[in-house]
Design a protein around this motif. Structure first.
Motif, short mmCIF file in Angstrom:
data_model
loop_
_atom_site.label_atom_id
_atom_site.label_comp_id
_atom_site.label_asym_id
_atom_site.label_seq_id
_atom_site.Cartn_x
_atom_site.Cartn_y
_atom_site.Cartn_z
N LEU A 260 0.82 -1.21 0.00
CA LEU A 260 0.00 0.00 0.00
C LEU A 260 0.86 1.26 0.00
CD1 LEU A 260 -2.97 -0.68 2.43
CD2 LEU A 260 -3.03 -0.44 -0.04
N SER A 261 1.92 1.26 0.79
CA SER A 261 2.76 2.46 0.84
C SER A 261 3.47 2.69 -0.48
CB SER A 261 3.77 2.35 1.99
OG SER A 261 4.67 1.30 1.76
N VAL A 262 3.89 1.64 -1.17
CA VAL A 262 4.51 1.79 -2.49
C VAL A 262 3.50 2.35 -3.47
CG1 VAL A 262 5.45 0.49 -4.44
CG2 VAL A 262 6.26 0.02 -2.14
N GLU A 263 2.28 1.82 -3.42
CA GLU A 263 1.23 2.29 -4.31
C GLU A 263 0.90 3.76 -4.05
OE1 GLU A 263 -3.15 0.81 -4.60
OE2 GLU A 263 -1.82 -0.76 -5.38
N ALA B 119 1.25 6.92 -6.65
CA ALA B 119 0.13 7.81 -6.95
C ALA B 119 0.51 9.25 -6.64
CB ALA B 119 -1.10 7.40 -6.14
N HIS B 120 1.24 9.48 -5.55
CA HIS B 120 1.67 10.82 -5.19
C HIS B 120 2.65 11.37 -6.24
CE1 HIS B 120 2.47 14.20 -2.61
NE2 HIS B 120 3.77 13.95 -2.64
N ALA B 121 3.55 10.51 -6.70
CA ALA B 121 4.52 10.95 -7.72
C ALA B 121 3.81 11.29 -9.02
CB ALA B 121 5.55 9.86 -7.95
N GLU B 122 2.78 10.50 -9.38
CA GLU B 122 2.01 10.80 -10.60
C GLU B 122 1.26 12.11 -10.47
OE1 GLU B 122 -0.49 7.48 -11.49
OE2 GLU B 122 1.21 6.16 -11.91
#
Length: 140
Positions: free
Chosen positions: A111-114, A118-121
């Motif tokens: 979840l943290s990687v996801e 999403a934050h980077a996108e």
């Protein structure tokens, strides 16, 4: 009347005397810190658990646990039915608890990687695009 000391109490004393902390020991054994604290509260511990902890600490725990490790050849002090996992049999509550905790930790890391992706996108979308030929900003 003599009272026998609990295996967990003996184990806790040995672990706390050692320079290695509980966090590092839990990483070496591939179990959670909570599991180690649960072992400290047990009346009796499986021979394999005691052996694995002693091996991780670099100590021979057969002296501290004479009822678990009977007097024998030092080379045969390791139990015959030893396995790679010190969690015990599949009917043990701690076995399933450790599996569940391990699964939750994996899920949280996914979840943290996801979330990071999403934050980077989102940051990438909010940045203005550059026209590479003219080095000017292109507004959308």
């Amino acid at each position: 009347m003599t009272t026998k000391e609990k295996h967990g109490e003996i184990l806790e004393r040995v672990v706390r005397r050692n320079r290695m902390g509980i966090s590092e020991l839990s990483r070496k054994l591939n179990v959670s810190r909570r599991t180690i604290y649960n072992w400290f509260g047990q009346d009796r511990l499986h021979q394999e658990i005691i052996w694995q902890i002693g091996h991780s600490l670099g100590q021979d725990l057969s002296v501290s646990f004479p009822d678990v490790f009977p007097k024998s050849n030092p080379e045969t002090a390791r139990p015959v039915e030893a396995t790679a996992k010190p969690a015990g049999d599949s009917n043990s509550v701690y076995f399933w608890m450790n599996k569940y905790i391990h699964l939750l930790e994996k899920y949280n890391s996914l979840l943290s990687v996801e979330e990071e992706q999403a934050h980077a996108e989102d940051q990438h979308k909010s940045m203005p695009l550059r026209n590479r030929r003219t080095e000017t900003f292109v507004y959308q």
